[in-house]
Enzyme design. Sequence first.
Site, short mmCIF file in Angstrom:
data_model
loop_
_atom_site.label_atom_id
_atom_site.label_comp_id
_atom_site.label_asym_id
_atom_site.label_seq_id
_atom_site.Cartn_x
_atom_site.Cartn_y
_atom_site.Cartn_z
N ASN A 9 -68.32 50.55 -92.00
CA ASN A 9 -69.74 49.70 -91.61
C ASN A 9 -70.83 50.53 -91.67
OD1 ASN A 9 -71.38 47.88 -90.56
ND2 ASN A 9 -70.46 47.62 -88.49
N LYS A 11 -73.73 49.55 -91.23
CA LYS A 11 -74.81 49.08 -90.19
C LYS A 11 -76.24 49.29 -90.61
CE LYS A 11 -71.56 50.38 -86.59
NZ LYS A 11 -71.41 50.79 -85.09
N HIS A 98 -68.90 41.29 -85.21
CA HIS A 98 -69.07 42.79 -84.75
C HIS A 98 -69.73 42.85 -83.32
CE1 HIS A 98 -70.46 46.92 -84.13
NE2 HIS A 98 -69.39 47.25 -85.14
N GLU A 100 -71.97 44.38 -81.98
CA GLU A 100 -73.54 44.40 -82.06
C GLU A 100 -74.03 43.09 -82.21
OE1 GLU A 100 -73.63 47.92 -84.75
OE2 GLU A 100 -72.65 49.10 -83.16
N GLU A 170 -61.80 46.20 -81.68
CA GLU A 170 -63.01 47.23 -81.42
C GLU A 170 -63.15 47.26 -80.04
OE1 GLU A 170 -65.14 48.50 -85.11
OE2 GLU A 170 -66.12 46.73 -84.60
N GLY A 176 -69.52 53.81 -81.29
CA GLY A 176 -70.64 54.90 -81.42
C GLY A 176 -70.73 55.65 -80.19
N SER A 216 -65.38 54.89 -82.63
CA SER A 216 -65.13 56.44 -82.81
C SER A 216 -64.03 57.13 -83.41
CB SER A 216 -65.35 57.04 -81.46
OG SER A 216 -66.68 56.47 -80.62
P1 PGA Z 1 -68.26 53.86 -84.69
O1 PGA Z 1 -68.46 52.26 -85.06
O2 PGA Z 1 -67.03 54.37 -85.57
O3 PGA Z 1 -69.57 54.45 -84.98
O4 PGA Z 1 -67.72 53.84 -83.23
C1 PGA Z 1 -67.37 51.56 -85.30
C2 PGA Z 1 -67.77 50.20 -85.50
O5 PGA Z 1 -69.02 49.66 -84.95
O6 PGA Z 1 -67.26 49.34 -86.28
#
Ligand code: PGA
Length: 253
Positions: A9, A11, A98, A100, A170, A176, A216
């Site tokens: 992803n 983003k 997601h 976010e 997740e 993140g 992560s």
């Molecule tokens: P990250 O994000 O690997 O940077 O923690 C995962 C995600 O948001 O799908």
Amino acid sequence: MRKKIVAGNWKMNLTSVQSEDLVASLSEKLKNFDNEGKRVIVAPTFVNLVPVVTCEDRHAIVEVAAQNMHQAANGAFTGEIAANMLQTIGVPNVILGHSERRAYFGETDTLLAKKVEAALEHNMQVIFCFGEELEDRKSDKHFDVVGSQLKNALFQLPASAWKDIILAYEPVWAIGTGETASPEQAQEMHEFIRRTIAEAYSAEIADEVSILYGGSVKPANAKEIFSKPDVDGGLIGGASLKADDFFAIIDAM
Ligand code: PGA
């Protein structure tokens, strides 16, 4: 046999040239990759979907997904993108739900149920994201939260729809943040998710659905997380932006 999948992803990162460069470098690394039973997916921003889909150096095993879409077929929804617009430019996969999108754009399970249905109606595959927040886990509500996310967004689907669903668990506290769920915590939740689907549908459907872990994931921890029996790969944010790291994670599945 369910597939192992690693999806990146991207983003809101990378220009169009950077997106093409990344898919080209990744493709180069994947030249001799044995993808039997495995899938690799990247999700660029909307404007960089066409450059990545049409990039001459993209290896055929690198599939493309959008990061979001609108639930309506078309209409007066300024700034939005519909499923058939994605489908007709060669994007057959979409990430929905997601954390976010949920946190910053107010997406709820009720809305996501509509988006999932719209995507499936247009023959797209959905990578459906869900997961608990830190407070939920601290107060021991993580199974309840995850169970109700599944129920409210997905359990209206007919059994036949599940072949086009990929799940991505997740935990929000691990996205993140550099903090990962332990492989045991991931396995425990993935097993719960599979059991919940088996109860709502059937053991066959539960057994066939790929459940990815996200939060992560790095080259250093991917192998251990992916080795768990109910973890079928990962949804990768930060580490998917570097070809070396992303390839190392793909290689760990
Ligand atoms: P990250 O994000 O690997 O940077 O923690 C995962 C995600 O948001 O799908």
